[in-house]
Motif scaffolding. Structure first.
Motif, mmCIF file in Angstrom:
data_model
loop_
_atom_site.group_PDB
_atom_site.id
_atom_site.type_symbol
_atom_site.label_atom_id
_atom_site.label_comp_id
_atom_site.label_asym_id
_atom_site.label_seq_id
_atom_site.Cartn_x
_atom_site.Cartn_y
_atom_site.Cartn_z
ATOM 1 N N GLY A 1 7.018 1.611 4.194
ATOM 2 C CA GLY A 1 7.266 1.007 5.481
ATOM 3 C C GLY A 1 6.585 1.580 6.527
ATOM 4 N N CYS B 1 8.418 -3.914 1.215
ATOM 5 C CA CYS B 1 8.560 -2.715 0.425
ATOM 6 C C CYS B 1 9.880 -1.876 0.701
ATOM 7 C CB CYS B 1 7.644 -1.753 0.353
ATOM 8 S SG CYS B 1 7.133 -1.098 2.346
ATOM 9 N N CYS C 1 2.932 -5.266 4.160
ATOM 10 C CA CYS C 1 3.775 -6.371 3.288
ATOM 11 C C CYS C 1 4.952 -6.959 4.292
ATOM 12 C CB CYS C 1 4.582 -5.480 2.314
ATOM 13 S SG CYS C 1 5.807 -4.303 3.038
ATOM 14 N N SER D 1 0.867 -1.180 -0.055
ATOM 15 C CA SER D 1 0.013 -0.019 0.140
ATOM 16 C C SER D 1 0.981 1.369 -0.192
ATOM 17 C CB SER D 1 -0.879 -0.192 1.330
ATOM 18 O OG SER D 1 -1.897 0.946 1.073
ATOM 19 N N CYS D 2 1.474 1.750 1.130
ATOM 20 C CA CYS D 2 2.375 2.952 1.100
ATOM 21 C C CYS D 2 3.478 2.761 0.388
ATOM 22 C CB CYS D 2 2.630 3.206 2.729
ATOM 23 S SG CYS D 2 3.785 2.084 3.382
ATOM 24 N N GLY D 3 4.134 1.530 0.505
ATOM 25 C CA GLY D 3 5.629 1.395 -0.265
ATOM 26 C C GLY D 3 6.707 1.948 0.523
ATOM 27 N N CYS E 1 2.880 1.380 6.407
ATOM 28 C CA CYS E 1 1.432 0.696 6.938
ATOM 29 C C CYS E 1 1.471 -0.727 7.194
ATOM 30 C CB CYS E 1 0.338 1.009 5.661
ATOM 31 S SG CYS E 1 1.188 -0.563 4.326
ATOM 32 N N GLY E 2 2.526 -1.419 7.236
ATOM 33 C CA GLY E 2 2.834 -2.790 7.716
ATOM 34 C C GLY E 2 2.109 -3.774 6.999
HETATM 35 S S1 FES Z 1 3.535 -1.259 1.882
HETATM 36 FE FE1 FES Z 1 3.186 -0.415 3.587
HETATM 37 S S2 FES Z 1 4.679 -1.165 4.853
HETATM 38 FE FE2 FES Z 1 5.099 -1.899 3.007
#
Ligand code: FES
Ligand SMILES: Cc1cc2nc3c(=O)[nH]c(=O)nc-3n(C[C@H](O)[C@H](O)[C@H](O)COP(=O)(O)OP(=O)(O)OC[C@H]3O[C@@H](n4cnc5c(N)ncnc54)[C@H](O)[C@@H]3O)c2cc1C
Length: 276
Positions: free
Chosen positions: A245, A258, A250, A241-243, A247-248
């Motif tokens: 680090g 990410c 991945c 999602s965020c890419g 949102c958690g």
């Molecule tokens: S995509 Fe959000 S923490 Fe990896």
């Protein structure tokens, strides 16, 4: 979503028009952009690509990192974002943010035999690695590319294979899962091609990208053949999602793919649940 001319905020994509759309297979297209500012990336790093009005998805450039002025993303049509992306034409805008992740650990490839194992659309991120290594063949001992697709019409970049295979220190073999009347090449899943590898295991490093089920079988086959987990680098294309680090989404154990990947050494993640 607002597309800005230059990304100053990590969540804000920069707009860039598509300059070319290449139909690779019935389900895969390559989207080429020439961003207003070169998009410098290391092989294996990824971008979040926005399809305006629809959403964004992560894709790893399939182009040569030595040419950040002209990027390519090779994308399989699979769902909401990619369905619409596949309808885009040259001139249509997309958004880009990134690059994210750390990319392949090229320093660890020094003086090694590099075995690249791809499945399906997984050859796309690996192509940027292949290009990056072509620029430094004096620093590795050899490159073996082993690639499989379900059917011959799903094989990516077929017109490049002769060029790749003809280069010094490079071997290339591809396979399809099941026989076809006009196919005279190898038949069987990509793990069957691992039997053709004859480089000394202790001096070989493996990079693999493809569907998770393929990564699982490739990893098992490599371990069975005597490779150790620290010789295996997997490109883990988890949902993101965020890419960056935050949102958690991945995570595998303490790692955020990410931020710490998406290409990660199997030794780091092998003991955590749901790796595949
Ligand atoms: S995509 Fe959000 S923490 Fe990896
Ligand atoms: C770091 C990274 C690099 C990637 N690079 C590429 C690339 O170069 N080329 C490419 O074609 N794809 C790549 N992917 C996968 C790509 O991001 C997804 O296919 C895409 O986000 C699907 O979006 P969608 O809205 O079209 O599908 P959705 O509607 O979200 O989902 C459709 C189907 O695809 C599955 N899916 C969605 N996202 C993923 C994912 N990340 N991994 C596996 N299955 C998924 C869903 O479970 C569902 O079954 C990459 C993913 C990551 C995380």
């Amino acid at each position: 979503m607002i597309l800005g001319p230059i990304a100053t905020n990590p969540y804000r994509p920069s707009a860039t028009p598509l300059v070319d759309v290449i139909e690779e297979t019935p389900t895969i297209k390559t989207f080429v952009v020439e961003p207003p500012r070169p998009f410098a990336f290391r092989a294996g790093q990824f971008a979040q690509v926005t399809v305006p009005g629809i959403g964004e998805s992560p894709f790893t450039p399939s182009s040569d990192p030595a040419h950040p002025e002209r990027l390519a993303f090779t994308v399989i049509r699979t769902g909401r974002v990619t369905e619409v992306m596949h309808t885009l034409k040259a001139g249509d805008p997309i958004g880009l943010r990134g690059p994210f992740g750390v990319g392949y650990p090229l320093d660890e490839f020094e003086d090694k035999h590099v075995l690249i194992v791809g499945g399906g659309c997984g050859l796309a991120p690996l192509r940027s690695l292949i290009y990056a290594l072509f620029g430094h063949m004096d620093r590795i001992r050899s490159m073996a590319i082993r690639y499989g697709a379900r059917e011959s019409r799903e094989l990516l970049y077929r017109s490049s294979y002769d060029d790749w295979a003809g280069r010094a220190k490079v071997s290339m073999a591809c396979t399809i899962d099941a026989p076809e009347p006009a196919w005279v090449g190898h038949v069987g899943v990509v793990t069957t091609l691992l039997e053709t590898i004859d480089t000394p295991i202790e001096d070989t490093i493996v990079v693999s990208c493809g569907p998770e089920v393929m990564l699982k079988y490739v990893t098992s086959a490599l371990l069975r053949n005597g490779f150790s987990p620290d010789q295996i680098i997997l490109s883990m294309n988890r949902r993101m999602s965020c890419g960056i680090g935050k949102c958690g989404r991945c995570s595998i154990g303490p790692y955020y793919l990410c931020r710490d990947g998406p290409d990660i050494c199997y030794a780091k993640i092998k003991d955590f649940a749901h790796v595949f």
